[in-house]
Design a protein around this motif. Structure first.
Motif, PDB file in Angstrom:
ATOM      1  N   ALA A 130     127.795  25.852  48.799  1.00 32.23           N
ATOM      2  CA  ALA A 130     127.287  27.056  49.463  1.00 32.23           C
ATOM      3  C   ALA A 130     127.322  28.262  48.521  1.00 32.23           C
ATOM      4  CB  ALA A 130     128.116  27.346  50.710  1.00 32.23           C
ATOM      5  N   GLY A 131     126.164  28.915  48.400  1.00 35.11           N
ATOM      6  CA  GLY A 131     126.078  30.121  47.587  1.00 35.11           C
ATOM      7  C   GLY A 131     125.953  29.879  46.098  1.00 35.11           C
ATOM      8  N   ARG A 132     126.079  28.643  45.661  1.00 40.24           N
ATOM      9  CA  ARG A 132     125.945  28.368  44.223  1.00 40.24           C
ATOM     10  C   ARG A 132     124.485  28.462  43.805  1.00 40.24           C
ATOM     11  NH1 ARG A 132     128.798  22.952  42.501  1.00 40.24           N
ATOM     12  NH2 ARG A 132     127.522  23.455  40.671  1.00 40.24           N
ATOM     13  N   THR A 133     124.273  28.683  42.529  1.00 38.18           N
ATOM     14  CA  THR A 133     122.910  28.849  42.026  1.00 38.18           C
ATOM     15  C   THR A 133     122.608  27.831  40.938  1.00 38.18           C
ATOM     16  OG1 THR A 133     123.652  30.458  40.376  1.00 38.18           O
ATOM     17  CG2 THR A 133     122.948  31.322  42.516  1.00 38.18           C
ATOM     18  N   ASN A 134     121.307  27.581  40.752  1.00 37.66           N
ATOM     19  CA  ASN A 134     120.821  26.752  39.652  1.00 37.66           C
ATOM     20  C   ASN A 134     121.374  25.323  39.711  1.00 37.66           C
ATOM     21  OD1 ASN A 134     118.917  27.058  37.576  1.00 37.66           O
ATOM     22  ND2 ASN A 134     120.531  26.893  36.020  1.00 37.66           N
ATOM     23  N   ILE A 135     121.483  24.772  40.921  1.00 36.67           N
ATOM     24  CA  ILE A 135     121.971  23.402  41.100  1.00 36.67           C
ATOM     25  C   ILE A 135     120.872  22.428  40.697  1.00 36.67           C
ATOM     26  CG2 ILE A 135     122.883  21.736  42.765  1.00 36.67           C
ATOM     27  CD1 ILE A 135     123.813  24.174  44.440  1.00 36.67           C
ATOM     28  N   GLU A 136     121.240  21.414  39.954  1.00 34.10           N
ATOM     29  CA  GLU A 136     120.255  20.473  39.406  1.00 34.10           C
ATOM     30  C   GLU A 136     119.780  19.471  40.462  1.00 34.10           C
ATOM     31  OE1 GLU A 136     122.070  18.647  36.032  1.00 34.10           O
ATOM     32  OE2 GLU A 136     121.647  20.347  34.719  1.00 34.10           O
ATOM     33  N   ASN A 137     118.652  18.835  40.142  1.00 33.96           N
ATOM     34  CA  ASN A 137     118.103  17.705  40.901  1.00 33.96           C
ATOM     35  C   ASN A 137     117.801  18.028  42.365  1.00 33.96           C
ATOM     36  OD1 ASN A 137     118.398  15.979  38.582  1.00 33.96           O
ATOM     37  ND2 ASN A 137     120.580  15.797  39.078  1.00 33.96           N
ATOM     38  N   PRO A 138     116.995  19.055  42.621  1.00 40.68           N
ATOM     39  CA  PRO A 138     116.697  19.425  44.014  1.00 40.68           C
ATOM     40  C   PRO A 138     115.948  18.351  44.792  1.00 40.68           C
ATOM     41  CG  PRO A 138     115.267  20.606  42.490  1.00 40.68           C
ATOM     42  CD  PRO A 138     116.317  19.933  41.661  1.00 40.68           C
ATOM     43  N   GLU A 139     115.119  17.550  44.087  1.00 39.94           N
ATOM     44  CA  GLU A 139     114.311  16.540  44.776  1.00 39.94           C
ATOM     45  C   GLU A 139     114.965  15.155  44.791  1.00 39.94           C
ATOM     46  OE1 GLU A 139     111.641  17.437  46.507  1.00 39.94           O
ATOM     47  OE2 GLU A 139     112.225  19.450  45.842  1.00 39.94           O
ATOM     48  N   ALA A 140     116.177  15.058  44.283  1.00 38.39           N
ATOM     49  CA  ALA A 140     116.878  13.770  44.320  1.00 38.39           C
ATOM     50  C   ALA A 140     117.298  13.455  45.751  1.00 38.39           C
ATOM     51  CB  ALA A 140     118.107  13.814  43.416  1.00 38.39           C
ATOM     52  N   PRO A 141     117.178  12.194  46.173  1.00 37.69           N
ATOM     53  CA  PRO A 141     117.605  11.844  47.526  1.00 37.69           C
ATOM     54  C   PRO A 141     119.126  11.808  47.636  1.00 37.69           C
ATOM     55  CG  PRO A 141     116.868   9.892  46.343  1.00 37.69           C
ATOM     56  CD  PRO A 141     116.612  11.059  45.434  1.00 37.69           C
ATOM     57  N   VAL A 142     119.646  12.139  48.820  1.00 34.71           N
ATOM     58  CA  VAL A 142     121.093  12.048  49.031  1.00 34.71           C
ATOM     59  C   VAL A 142     121.443  10.639  49.499  1.00 34.71           C
ATOM     60  CG1 VAL A 142     121.277  14.496  49.579  1.00 34.71           C
ATOM     61  CG2 VAL A 142     121.054  12.842  51.441  1.00 34.71           C
ATOM     62  N   ASN A 143     122.641  10.204  49.128  1.00 31.51           N
ATOM     63  CA  ASN A 143     123.174   8.900  49.550  1.00 31.51           C
ATOM     64  C   ASN A 143     124.566   9.154  50.109  1.00 31.51           C
ATOM     65  OD1 ASN A 143     121.117   6.860  48.299  1.00 31.51           O
ATOM     66  ND2 ASN A 143     121.558   8.308  46.649  1.00 31.51           N
ATOM     67  N   MET A 144     124.674   9.176  51.433  1.00 27.75           N
ATOM     68  CA  MET A 144     125.921   9.562  52.076  1.00 27.75           C
ATOM     69  C   MET A 144     126.216   8.656  53.263  1.00 27.75           C
ATOM     70  SD  MET A 144     125.696  13.708  51.955  1.00 27.75           S
ATOM     71  CE  MET A 144     125.673  14.567  50.378  1.00 27.75           C
ATOM     72  N   ILE A 145     127.470   8.713  53.717  1.00 28.78           N
ATOM     73  CA  ILE A 145     127.877   7.904  54.859  1.00 28.78           C
ATOM     74  C   ILE A 145     129.021   8.612  55.580  1.00 28.78           C
ATOM     75  CG2 ILE A 145     129.471   6.519  53.428  1.00 28.78           C
ATOM     76  CD1 ILE A 145     128.818   4.120  55.267  1.00 28.78           C
ATOM     77  N   GLN A 146     128.992   8.551  56.897  1.00 27.24           N
ATOM     78  CA  GLN A 146     130.061   9.131  57.705  1.00 27.24           C
ATOM     79  C   GLN A 146     131.261   8.170  57.749  1.00 27.24           C
ATOM     80  OE1 GLN A 146     130.340  12.044  59.202  1.00 27.24           O
ATOM     81  NE2 GLN A 146     128.279  12.891  59.428  1.00 27.24           N
ATOM     82  N   ARG A 147     132.456   8.746  57.841  1.00 29.04           N
ATOM     83  CA  ARG A 147     133.681   7.941  57.835  1.00 29.04           C
ATOM     84  C   ARG A 147     133.687   6.900  58.956  1.00 29.04           C
ATOM     85  NH1 ARG A 147     139.147  11.259  57.524  1.00 29.04           N
ATOM     86  NH2 ARG A 147     138.191  12.253  59.322  1.00 29.04           N
ATOM     87  N   GLU A 148     133.162   7.243  60.132  1.00 31.55           N
ATOM     88  CA  GLU A 148     133.135   6.272  61.235  1.00 31.55           C
ATOM     89  C   GLU A 148     132.354   5.019  60.861  1.00 31.55           C
ATOM     90  OE1 GLU A 148     133.288  10.302  63.437  1.00 31.55           O
ATOM     91  OE2 GLU A 148     132.659   9.529  61.495  1.00 31.55           O
ATOM     92  N   ASP A 149     131.270   5.197  60.096  1.00 28.74           N
ATOM     93  CA  ASP A 149     130.487   4.044  59.676  1.00 28.74           C
ATOM     94  C   ASP A 149     131.206   3.236  58.600  1.00 28.74           C
ATOM     95  OD1 ASP A 149     128.097   3.924  61.281  1.00 28.74           O
ATOM     96  OD2 ASP A 149     127.463   5.787  60.335  1.00 28.74           O
ATOM     97  N   CYS A 150     131.944   3.904  57.718  1.00 27.05           N
ATOM     98  CA  CYS A 150     132.772   3.174  56.745  1.00 27.05           C
ATOM     99  C   CYS A 150     133.725   2.228  57.467  1.00 27.05           C
ATOM    100  CB  CYS A 150     133.581   4.133  55.877  1.00 27.05           C
ATOM    101  SG  CYS A 150     132.624   5.222  54.813  1.00 27.05           S
ATOM    102  N   ILE A 151     134.395   2.764  58.478  1.00 23.54           N
ATOM    103  CA  ILE A 151     135.357   1.962  59.242  1.00 23.54           C
ATOM    104  C   ILE A 151     134.643   0.834  59.974  1.00 23.54           C
ATOM    105  CG2 ILE A 151     136.932   2.046  61.229  1.00 23.54           C
ATOM    106  CD1 ILE A 151     137.634   4.939  60.293  1.00 23.54           C
ATOM    107  N   GLY A 152     133.502   1.148  60.578  1.00 26.12           N
ATOM    108  CA  GLY A 152     132.755   0.127  61.311  1.00 26.12           C
ATOM    109  C   GLY A 152     132.306  -1.020  60.423  1.00 26.12           C
ATOM    110  N   ILE A 153     131.874  -0.707  59.204  1.00 23.31           N
ATOM    111  CA  ILE A 153     131.403  -1.754  58.285  1.00 23.31           C
ATOM    112  C   ILE A 153     132.563  -2.635  57.831  1.00 23.31           C
ATOM    113  CG2 ILE A 153     130.463  -2.126  55.960  1.00 23.31           C
ATOM    114  CD1 ILE A 153     128.660   0.384  56.579  1.00 23.31           C
TER     115      ILE A 153
END
Length: 286
Positions: free
Chosen positions: A184-207
């Protein structure tokens, strides 16, 4: 799928993911041993119904009673992050790999037949152009932790004395953990068009629990191969810019700004194997 009751699970590393995983397994009638490096956390584990052990895994020794921790254990879950940012590791210092090498003889001597190793999608490097990667993609890590995780995975999966299933989680999310708070509030962050790869903790546990259920069913039906590798991230892959702007707005945080004048490197992690082989449906949006 029918669960077999009173299986004993040992979780090496009852931290941000390991502790809620242990509590969830207890609610499903598993017996759970849990380890922590902190003496003050032993009471937390005990109060949750976990049999607590203070264990410190180091490069060439283990401090604590690893033999009792692993005693009569059906499945060992290894959830210890490499932590290499803190340990100023270089490519010549196999800190995390050495810890795993130190652990393996204890597993071999124990009752453990099956291991779940919590790894990371950092074993895949970022590329341009951006491509989708699966478990069949050859790892090409570009971070020190990713490089050591690949070696650790191989050490565990190639050992003939036990079988190891590897789960490569992407960016871990929870109510108390979201990367937008750091951006938040940072500037000039690289790779704006890169896709995110994330997972919620509940799904980690479920898997993880789905893998355990498949393993137990295979003891009756012989339809499950344990020594596997799974990528595990949410099937949603918005761009970094769109995702972090949306989350910053939701949380009323200053918008991060991105470097728009460079090509974005990244990857799309496919979790189709989790959905097809395990039959797992992701429960939580990122």
């Amino acid at each position: 799928m029918t669960e077999i009751m009173n299986k004993k699970i040992s979780i090496l590393g009852c931290g941000w993911l390991g502790l809620p995983l242990a509590k969830s397994l207890l609610s499903k009638d598993y017996e759970v041993n849990g380890s922590t490096t902190s003496e003050s956390k032993l009471e937390v584990l005990k109060n949750a119904g976990i049999l607590p052990f203070q264990v410190q895994l180091e490069e060439h020794k283990i401090i604590g009673n690893m033999e009792d921790f692993l005693k009569e254990t059906d499945v060992l879950i290894i959830d210890i992050p490499p932590g290499l940012r803190k340990e100023t590791s270089t490519s010549n210092e196999m800190t995390f790999v050495n810890k795993v090498k130190t652990l393996i003889p204890f597993i071999k001597k124990s009752d453990v037949q099956k291991v779940v190793f919590v790894s990371s999608t950092s074993v895949y490097g970022d590329d341009f152009p951006i491509v989708e990667v699966s478990e069949d993609t050859q790892p090409n890590p570009d971070t020190e932790s990713g490089k050591q995780l690949v070696i650790a995975e191989t050490l565990l999966q190639s050992n003939p004395h036990f079988k190891t299933t590897v789960i490569r989680f992407g960016g871990l999310l929870g109510d108390d953990r979201h990367p937008v708070k750091f951006l938040a509030g940072r500037t000039n962050i690289e790779n704006p068009e890169a896709p995110v790869n994330m997972i919620q903790r509940e799904d980690c546990i479920g898997i993880i629990e789905e893998i355990l259920k498949h393993s137990e069913a295979s003891e009756q039906h012989d339809n499950w191969e344990w020594n596997q590798t799974f990528n595990a991230v949410s099937p949603q892959h918005p761009t970094r810019k769109a995702y972090y702007h949306k989350k910053a707005n939701i949380l009323n945080l200053p918008l991060p700004t991105f470097a728009e004048n460079s090509e974005s490197k990244g990857k799309i992690i496919s979790s189709k194997k989790v959905e097809t082989i395990l039959g797992y449906s992701f429960q939580k949006e990122i």
